[in-house]
Write a protein that holds these residues in place. Sequence first.
Motif: not given
Lengths: 245, 245
Positions: A56-62
């Motif tokens: 998963f792409v984390l909430p504060r990550e591109s």
Amino acid sequence: MTGHRVPEGYDPYAFEPFAVTVDLAVLTLREDRLHVLLVERGQEPYAGSWALPGGFVLPRESAEGAARRELAEETGLSDGTVAGLHLEQLRTYSEPDRDPRMRVVSVAFAALVPDAPEPRGGGDAAQARWMPYGTHGRLAFDHDRILADAHERVGAKLEYTCLATAFCPPEFTLGELRQVYETVWGVELDRPNFRRKVLTTPGFVQAVEGPPRLTGGRGKPAALYRAGEATTLHPPLLRPEGRST
Amino acid sequence: MTGHRVPEGYDPYAFEPFAVTVDLAVLTLREDRLHVLLVERGQEPYAGSWALPGGFVLPRESAEGAARRELAEETGLSDGTVAGLHLEQLRTYSEPDRDPRMRVVSVAFAALVPDAPEPRGGGDAAQARWMPYGTHGRLAFDHDRILADAHERVGAKLEYTCLATAFCPPEFTLGELRQVYETVWGVELDRPNFRRKVLTTPGFVQAVEGPPRLTGGRGKPAALYRAGEATTLHPPLLRPEGRST
DNA sequence: CTCCTTAAGAGTCATGTTGACTATAAAGGG
DNA sequence: CCCTTTATAGTCAACATGACTCTTAAGGAG
């Protein structure tokens, strides 16, 4: 996004949420064969199948950040090493039913690794392995297609970029560089012609000063080279036969 | 997605949801200039700025589906016409702060349109316009970068694919085809050499039987051609100067 | 040590493609 | 009728490429 046509007072939670993930086609060369990093799935769906690593792409990550994080986790390489690897966004796969559990949009990346250390087990039970390209059966989800797209893209970029050096260690011989082309394209290239092409392309490679030769196998020792400044090949080094894989 | 490393009992709603949108760089040629379809934003953020058309991917729709739907809505072309247009996924933009309102991941597309009808106003208040590439100021969000990436991609693909015909009507002259290259690349090409290259590349274009000439402007009337079967150019038709834009 | 094998590296030659030009044909405008 | 514009036909040299040959420098087998 566009902002245009955004419904007034749009509430993100009113829509079924999309999960955004990254999938990685990590490629390397081992013993003159193209290998892919695969993980074995421990749970449904596709339990027991092999799949591309990802997460998963984390909430504060591109997506790029997530891809590099996953790459470090799966290969066990240090963050510093991973930072130097070639990582390239392939495309995004968004068919509504590609994951039966929920709506998942996945940004796919291709990563090129020179050395290929054995993948570390990681914290979870899933095992990760280098497998020769093509010898794995059907992969989970639409990962067969992602992997094929990665192979296609890398093969095409070898023609008009200096990407081949991304598969090589910092210092390499022209034979090793040629082996990259031959392995990825699945063809044999004429040694002298390949050499001429590489050496006459400004900035493709630069000769290493020190000991002008490398020991190891049979045959005349080869001179060592480093990747040069150039990133593109003009004119390109076209595949034989003149047709894409 | 991978499934691997998915937290047990993962709850999609536990994460801040991602909105997934598409952004379109719709390109056409008008009066020998490259034009882009832009919409004026009516609300914050970037109210009053120009932006690329786009919108949300619906729950049961792929990104490609959303892109083609938006393309039809914005251009006012019929679904049948839009179905034949060249639509190509560029890449996905996922920086966490690219939209100040919420987390938006956008899949960008480039679309190539031959004729360029005036965009219809659409149902909403936002106005849509064709603008000459480069004459608009700063676009909203990261749309400057998306547009630049689209231009770069299209310019590169002209070299090794038959993409140029996507800018042309069903029947066109070699002068019009050459104009596509010159406009997108921003260079002048030698007429006879361009002609030779196109005609000797099998399947690039095929001559139209009927009236072998087209009236319209000054100069000798030109023969008409249709797009051929081929999709790739081997060997490629390289830009002069040997360097990307 | 000698022969054989393997691969690096130097060099040749014919062919095909490209870039730079010249020339002719066929329209429209003054 | 002359001039401009664009299409189309050729020419020619420079360059890049594909197919080869030959020499050099290692390792391995006997």
